[in-house]
Design a protein around this motif. Structure first.
Motif, short mmCIF file in Angstrom:
data_model
loop_
_atom_site.label_atom_id
_atom_site.label_comp_id
_atom_site.label_asym_id
_atom_site.label_seq_id
_atom_site.Cartn_x
_atom_site.Cartn_y
_atom_site.Cartn_z
N THR A 6 0.83 -1.20 0.00
CA THR A 6 0.00 0.00 0.00
C THR A 6 0.87 1.25 0.00
O THR A 6 1.96 1.27 0.58
N ILE A 7 0.34 2.28 -0.65
CA ILE A 7 1.03 3.57 -0.75
C ILE A 7 0.02 4.66 -0.42
O ILE A 7 -1.12 4.63 -0.89
N ARG A 8 0.47 5.62 0.38
CA ARG A 8 -0.33 6.81 0.66
C ARG A 8 0.45 8.02 0.16
O ARG A 8 1.62 8.20 0.49
N PHE A 9 -0.20 8.82 -0.68
CA PHE A 9 0.43 10.00 -1.26
C PHE A 9 0.07 11.25 -0.45
O PHE A 9 -0.99 11.34 0.14
N ARG A 10 0.98 12.22 -0.48
CA ARG A 10 0.73 13.52 0.16
C ARG A 10 -0.22 14.33 -0.72
O ARG A 10 -0.08 14.35 -1.93
N GLU A 11 -1.16 14.97 -0.08
CA GLU A 11 -2.05 15.88 -0.82
C GLU A 11 -1.23 17.07 -1.30
O GLU A 11 -0.44 17.63 -0.57
N GLN A 12 -1.46 17.44 -2.57
CA GLN A 12 -0.74 18.60 -3.13
C GLN A 12 -1.72 19.60 -3.70
O GLN A 12 -2.72 19.29 -4.25
#
Length: 193
Positions: free
Chosen positions: A187-193
């Protein structure tokens, strides 16, 4: 979620040791459409920034840098990691630790390809601890040039490189910033941009 984040979720494989394997579209086989999209996105993010040269480090940053250089209609220079028989002694040299390869590389650019009038956009595929980018910054500074900005495809936000570069005052744009990834659950969680 942007196009690169979607592609990473679809095709990326997480390996132990905080390694993201995306060699089916970026680091071994090149997906031209994704490269094109990344170049357009970086050009959009650096709109209004003066750039007369794009600089990267061999090898995986070259494809993105070439597409971006084409959009800017400027030369693309890549720092070489290895000496060859036709290397000149007249070069700028710096060193960088590779997070992926766990080695220190001396990287160089021949002096005629960087100079004091250059406004350089540095581009690379990954940003982890920032060692490669710092080596490229050092090469630009040795030449007396100016770093216009730093464009990254994938930033590992849980590592220190991005934070340090931003604290140093560099304009850093990363298309995808990974906040967390877990190789056991993939699983990967991305930073909100």
């Amino acid at each position: 979620m942007n196009f690169l984040e979607e592609k990473i979720l679809c095709d990326g494989v997480i390996k132990p040791g905080n390694i993201l394997k995306i060699d089916n579209f970026l680091n071994h086989q090149i997906d031209i459409d994704i490269m094109r999209q990344m170049a357009y996105e970086l050009k959009r993010r650096f709109r209004g920034v003066e750039v007369n040269k794009v600089l990267t480090i061999e090898a995986s940053g070259i494809a993105i840098a070439t597409m971006l250089g084409n959009l800017y209609d400027v030369p693309v220079v890549f720092a070489k990691k290895g000496e060859t028989a036709n290397c000149t002694d007249d070069k700028y040299v710096s060193s960088a630790y590779s997070f992926t390869h766990k080695t220190v590389n001396n990287v160089f650019v021949s002096r005629p390809y960087l100079n004091a009038t250059d406004k350089v956009l540095i581009v690379d595929d990954f940003l982890a601890d920032g060692e490669a980018v710092h080596a490229l910054i050092d090469l630009v500074h040795q030449a007396g040039g100016e770093v216009s900005g730093i464009g990254i495809a994938v930033e590992k936000g849980q590592q220190k490189g991005g934070r340090i570069l931003r604290e140093e005052g560099y304009r850093l744009e990363s298309i995808a910033i990974i906040e967390e990834m877990d190789w056991e659950t993939q699983t990967i969680r991305f930073r909100e941009q």
